[in-house]
Design an enzyme around this catalytic site. Structure first.
Site, PDB file in Angstrom:
ATOM      1  N   LYS A  63      25.008 -17.348 -46.403  1.00  0.00           N
ATOM      2  CA  LYS A  63      24.614 -17.926 -45.113  1.00  0.00           C
ATOM      3  C   LYS A  63      24.193 -19.394 -45.258  1.00  0.00           C
ATOM      4  O   LYS A  63      24.628 -20.240 -44.495  1.00  0.00           O
ATOM      5  CB  LYS A  63      23.451 -17.135 -44.486  1.00  0.00           C
ATOM      6  CG  LYS A  63      23.775 -15.681 -44.169  1.00  0.00           C
ATOM      7  CD  LYS A  63      22.671 -15.035 -43.337  1.00  0.00           C
ATOM      8  CE  LYS A  63      21.324 -14.977 -44.016  1.00  0.00           C
ATOM      9  NZ  LYS A  63      21.266 -14.106 -45.208  1.00  0.00           N
ATOM     10  N   ARG A 119      14.697  -6.836 -51.281  1.00  0.00           N
ATOM     11  CA  ARG A 119      15.198  -7.585 -50.117  1.00  0.00           C
ATOM     12  C   ARG A 119      16.434  -6.914 -49.529  1.00  0.00           C
ATOM     13  O   ARG A 119      16.636  -6.901 -48.312  1.00  0.00           O
ATOM     14  CB  ARG A 119      15.519  -9.025 -50.516  1.00  0.00           C
ATOM     15  CG  ARG A 119      14.267  -9.847 -50.749  1.00  0.00           C
ATOM     16  CD  ARG A 119      14.563 -11.164 -51.413  1.00  0.00           C
ATOM     17  NE  ARG A 119      15.297 -12.070 -50.551  1.00  0.00           N
ATOM     18  CZ  ARG A 119      15.954 -13.132 -50.983  1.00  0.00           C
ATOM     19  NH1 ARG A 119      16.004 -13.410 -52.267  1.00  0.00           N
ATOM     20  NH2 ARG A 119      16.572 -13.919 -50.134  1.00  0.00           N
ATOM     21  N   ARG A 137      15.873 -11.367 -37.800  1.00  0.00           N
ATOM     22  CA  ARG A 137      16.057 -10.412 -38.882  1.00  0.00           C
ATOM     23  C   ARG A 137      15.584  -9.022 -38.485  1.00  0.00           C
ATOM     24  O   ARG A 137      15.685  -8.093 -39.295  1.00  0.00           O
ATOM     25  CB  ARG A 137      15.253 -10.866 -40.092  1.00  0.00           C
ATOM     26  CG  ARG A 137      16.088 -11.508 -41.208  1.00  0.00           C
ATOM     27  CD  ARG A 137      15.092 -11.929 -42.258  1.00  0.00           C
ATOM     28  NE  ARG A 137      15.612 -12.132 -43.567  1.00  0.00           N
ATOM     29  CZ  ARG A 137      15.850 -13.343 -44.088  1.00  0.00           C
ATOM     30  NH1 ARG A 137      15.723 -14.423 -43.364  1.00  0.00           N
ATOM     31  NH2 ARG A 137      16.227 -13.446 -45.342  1.00  0.00           N
ATOM     32  N   ARG A 177      21.697 -17.888 -58.656  1.00  0.00           N
ATOM     33  CA  ARG A 177      21.392 -18.943 -57.690  1.00  0.00           C
ATOM     34  C   ARG A 177      20.268 -19.857 -58.196  1.00  0.00           C
ATOM     35  O   ARG A 177      19.281 -19.385 -58.741  1.00  0.00           O
ATOM     36  CB  ARG A 177      20.975 -18.274 -56.374  1.00  0.00           C
ATOM     37  CG  ARG A 177      20.782 -19.225 -55.244  1.00  0.00           C
ATOM     38  CD  ARG A 177      21.055 -18.561 -53.949  1.00  0.00           C
ATOM     39  NE  ARG A 177      19.946 -17.729 -53.499  1.00  0.00           N
ATOM     40  CZ  ARG A 177      19.918 -17.166 -52.298  1.00  0.00           C
ATOM     41  NH1 ARG A 177      20.940 -17.302 -51.468  1.00  0.00           N
ATOM     42  NH2 ARG A 177      18.901 -16.436 -51.936  1.00  0.00           N
ATOM     43  N   ARG A 199      14.353 -19.412 -57.392  1.00  0.00           N
ATOM     44  CA  ARG A 199      13.292 -19.054 -56.449  1.00  0.00           C
ATOM     45  C   ARG A 199      12.622 -17.765 -56.901  1.00  0.00           C
ATOM     46  O   ARG A 199      13.285 -16.866 -57.403  1.00  0.00           O
ATOM     47  CB  ARG A 199      13.908 -18.817 -55.064  1.00  0.00           C
ATOM     48  CG  ARG A 199      13.894 -20.042 -54.187  1.00  0.00           C
ATOM     49  CD  ARG A 199      14.836 -19.900 -53.025  1.00  0.00           C
ATOM     50  NE  ARG A 199      14.724 -18.632 -52.297  1.00  0.00           N
ATOM     51  CZ  ARG A 199      15.487 -18.325 -51.248  1.00  0.00           C
ATOM     52  NH1 ARG A 199      16.389 -19.187 -50.820  1.00  0.00           N
ATOM     53  NH2 ARG A 199      15.351 -17.185 -50.639  1.00  0.00           N
TER      54      ARG A 199
HETATM   55  P1  AMP Z   1      15.722 -16.557 -46.728  1.00  0.00           P
HETATM   56  O1  AMP Z   1      15.692 -17.887 -47.402  1.00  0.00           O
HETATM   57  O2  AMP Z   1      16.316 -16.625 -45.358  1.00  0.00           O
HETATM   58  O3  AMP Z   1      16.365 -15.496 -47.569  1.00  0.00           O
HETATM   59  O4  AMP Z   1      14.200 -16.126 -46.516  1.00  0.00           O
HETATM   60  C1  AMP Z   1      13.302 -15.952 -47.603  1.00  0.00           C
HETATM   61  C2  AMP Z   1      12.156 -15.049 -47.224  1.00  0.00           C
HETATM   62  O5  AMP Z   1      11.445 -15.606 -46.106  1.00  0.00           O
HETATM   63  C3  AMP Z   1      12.572 -13.660 -46.758  1.00  0.00           C
HETATM   64  O6  AMP Z   1      12.776 -12.782 -47.841  1.00  0.00           O
HETATM   65  C4  AMP Z   1      11.374 -13.256 -45.901  1.00  0.00           C
HETATM   66  O7  AMP Z   1      10.272 -12.894 -46.689  1.00  0.00           O
HETATM   67  C5  AMP Z   1      11.027 -14.567 -45.212  1.00  0.00           C
HETATM   68  N1  AMP Z   1      11.773 -14.710 -43.935  1.00  0.00           N
HETATM   69  C6  AMP Z   1      12.709 -15.655 -43.626  1.00  0.00           C
HETATM   70  N2  AMP Z   1      13.172 -15.494 -42.378  1.00  0.00           N
HETATM   71  C7  AMP Z   1      12.522 -14.403 -41.880  1.00  0.00           C
HETATM   72  C8  AMP Z   1      12.570 -13.704 -40.647  1.00  0.00           C
HETATM   73  N3  AMP Z   1      13.416 -14.068 -39.661  1.00  0.00           N
HETATM   74  N4  AMP Z   1      11.746 -12.636 -40.482  1.00  0.00           N
HETATM   75  C9  AMP Z   1      10.887 -12.262 -41.449  1.00  0.00           C
HETATM   76  N5  AMP Z   1      10.807 -12.853 -42.642  1.00  0.00           N
HETATM   77  C10 AMP Z   1      11.615 -13.928 -42.869  1.00  0.00           C
END
Ligand code: AMP
Length: 220
Positions: free
Chosen positions: A13, A170, A88, A127, A159
């Site tokens: 994404k 996740r 999400r 990554r 990360r």
């Molecule tokens: P991402 O970089 O989009 O994979 O987001 C990293 C982390 O941020 C996720 O594993 C969640 O803990 C948190 N996070 C990001 N976006 C959301 C969302 N829309 N709802 C809840 N948690 C989020």
């Protein structure tokens, strides 16, 4: 053009968002990036989010909905946005729908990038990210100089939430809480599916063609 990028973590994404942002004038809105920034800044919200993020859990809806909706109403998102990692959960999608209705705007499409769990684990473990947030992959998208960002020269790091145990959590969270959104957007006729096992360039070409068509339809 108000687009949502949907799919499991590591399906590409973020990579696609970076490329699409160059093709179309869209504000790239990543809630994950905003939360990581809040964490780095040590804000109260960042500290609250940190424990959930490090455990591979979703940050509570009330926190994420607040920051996402506030960001959507900013000036640079007025002509269109690309939501990466939001919504999400079903309550997040419902909150977004309500906000869009209030702004007299609508979602153009939900772009689903699909990939099997085994691929995801392999991808995420390779990554690496730079200080400015540029994402690389040691195998599939390496930087020109090993371990260094092409753009800002910073040392690339993994990360915390890209560590294998967290990735498995996740993925479980994705299947349980986010996958229902596939049905949610399909029922509204907004879902477009893409094969995330293809190369980033192929996926990009497919998505770009779809968006170009959607835009034409929108102008008619
Ligand atoms: P991402 O970089 O989009 O994979 O987001 C990293 C982390 O941020 C996720 O594993 C969640 O803990 C948190 N996070 C990001 N976006 C959301 C969302 N829309 N709802 C809840 N948690 C989020």
């Amino acid at each position: 053009m108000n687009l949502i990028l949907l799919g499991p973590p590591g399906a590409g994404k973020g990579t696609q968002a970076e490329r699409l942002q160059q093709d179309f004038t869209l504000a790239h809105i990543s809630t994950g990036e905003m939360l990581r920034q809040a964490k780095a800044d040590g804000t109260e919200m960042g500290l609250k989010a940190q424990e959930f993020m490090d455990a591979g859990q979703l940050v509570p809806d009330e926190v994420v909905i607040g920051i996402a909706l506030e960001r959507i109403s900013k000036d640079d998102a007025r002509d269109g946005f690309l939501l990466d990692g939001f919504p999400r959960t079903v309550p997040q999608a419902e909150a977004l729908d309500a906000e869009m209705a209030g702004l007299e705007r609508r979602i153009t499409a939900a772009i689903l990038i699909e990939a099997p769990d085994e691929d995801i684990v392999r991808r995420i473990s390779g990554r690496r990210v730079s200080k400015s947030g540029r994402v690389y992959h040691v195998e599939f998208d390496p930087p020109k100089h090993e371990g260094r960002c092409d753009v800002d020269g910073s040392v690339l790091i993994q990360r915390d939430d890209d560590k294998p145990e967290t990735v498995r959590e996740r993925l479980a969270v994705y299947h349980r809480q986010t996958a229902p959104l596939i049905e949610y957007y399909d029922a509204q006729g907004l879902l477009r599916r893409f094969d995330g096992t293809r190369s980033p360039t192929e996926v990009h070409d497919h998505i770009r063609a779809t968006i170009a068509t959607l835009r034409l339809e929108d102008e008619l």
